[in-house]
Enzyme design. Structure first.
Site, PDB file in Angstrom:
ATOM      1  N   HIS A   1      62.827  -2.818  21.279  1.00 22.46           N
ATOM      2  CA  HIS A   1      62.090  -2.838  20.019  1.00 22.46           C
ATOM      3  C   HIS A   1      62.917  -2.140  18.940  1.00 22.46           C
ATOM      4  O   HIS A   1      63.770  -1.301  19.247  1.00 22.46           O
ATOM      5  CB  HIS A   1      60.761  -2.086  20.157  1.00 22.46           C
ATOM      6  CG  HIS A   1      59.679  -2.841  20.850  1.00 22.46           C
ATOM      7  ND1 HIS A   1      58.853  -2.245  21.794  1.00 22.46           N
ATOM      8  CD2 HIS A   1      59.263  -4.125  20.757  1.00 22.46           C
ATOM      9  CE1 HIS A   1      57.983  -3.143  22.236  1.00 22.46           C
ATOM     10  NE2 HIS A   1      58.215  -4.286  21.620  1.00 22.46           N
TER      11      HIS A   1
ATOM     12  N   CYS B   1      55.046   4.439  20.831  1.00 20.21           N
ATOM     13  CA  CYS B   1      54.298   3.360  21.501  1.00 20.21           C
ATOM     14  C   CYS B   1      52.872   3.751  21.852  1.00 20.21           C
ATOM     15  O   CYS B   1      51.989   2.897  21.953  1.00 20.21           O
ATOM     16  CB  CYS B   1      54.992   2.945  22.793  1.00 20.21           C
ATOM     17  SG  CYS B   1      56.761   2.754  22.716  1.00 20.21           S
TER      18      CYS B   1
END
Length: 253
Positions: free
Chosen positions: A161, A248
């Site tokens: 990511h 996250c």
């Protein structure tokens, strides 16, 4: 300044979560303790934390950041690129209705995971990755522009990511690692380069002048302290086994 944070407790099925880390399976009991400490640390930063129950249907569901983007004016429900995570966003939409009157959604064939989105003021950098495709990024930018924001895409070649290698700490300070270090897109930031042996520590989070930093990365901790932030150390060893980091595990707005 952030006022609210949403987290979801890790489920027992976390041991079956998606991973490329080759660090073994997470220890559920330890993950639970680490998550509880993460919540207490966030509370120290002056936010109200909404804690959602564990969801055994979705092994990766504690990584709530990926299923929604929370901005100052709207929430945008994503469409995860990982098939096993499709559906997590449905309940999150209902949760966010308590906080937002304007909620938008990414539609098929677009995919977006918000771990690929970094907010810098009113501009949003969107990583094109294995989880976020061009269609999803274009939809996201179109929605953001509707609310007076802007967005741009950053292709990824190595990172899972975008925020696996970047963390914006406000005041133009940017933690930066790996493939992003020489990317001209980020040339105007005050770059704090994360050494290769501490690459995981690039995923920190700024919360009201506190910076949460993963445990075990002294060079990164020291560099952030020198910038004048209050550093909060949080152990995320069990979440790292699932390619997960500090950002996250929460939605912050």
């Amino acid at each position: 300044m952030f006022k609210n944070v949403i987290v979801r407790k890790p489920c027992k099925a976390i041991v079956n979560g998606i991973t490329s880390a080759n660090l073994g399976k997470p220890d559920f009991e330890l993950a639970k303790k680490q998550h509880e400490f993460y919540i207490e640390t966030l509370k120290k930063c002056g936010v109200k934390v909404t804690i959602l129950d564990a969801d055994e249907k979705y092994p990766d569901s504690c990584f709530v950041e990926d299923v929604a983007l929370c901005t100052k004016k709207c929430a945008i429900i994503t469409r995860p690129g990982a098939l096993s995570r499709r559906g997590e966003e449905v309940e999150m939409k209902e949760v966010l209705k308590k906080f937002y009157s304007d909620i938008e959604e990414i539609k098929e064939p677009g995919t977006v995971e918000a771990g690929d989105i970094m907010m810098v003021g009113d501009h949003f950098y969107i990583g094109l990755s294995a989880r976020t495709n061009k269609d999803g990024a274009e939809q996201m930018i179109s929605i953001l522009e509707k609310y007076g924001f802007s967005g741009s895409v950053v292709p990824l070649n190595e990172m899972l990511h975008l925020k696996s290698g970047l963390a914006y700490l406000e005041n133009n300070n940017l933690l930066i690692a790996g493939e992003f270090i020489k990317n001209p897109v980020f040339k105007d930031f005050n770059k704090i380069i994360i050494p290769e042996d501490e690459g995981y520590a690039a995923n920190c989070i700024w919360v009201n002048d506190h910076v949460l930093v993963p445990m075990g990365y002294p060079k990164t901790q020291e560099a952030i302290k020198k910038l004048g932030y209050k550093v909060e150390i949080v152990d995320t060893s069990e979440f790292r086994k699932l390619d997960g980091g500090l950002s996250c595990l929460s939605l912050r707005f």
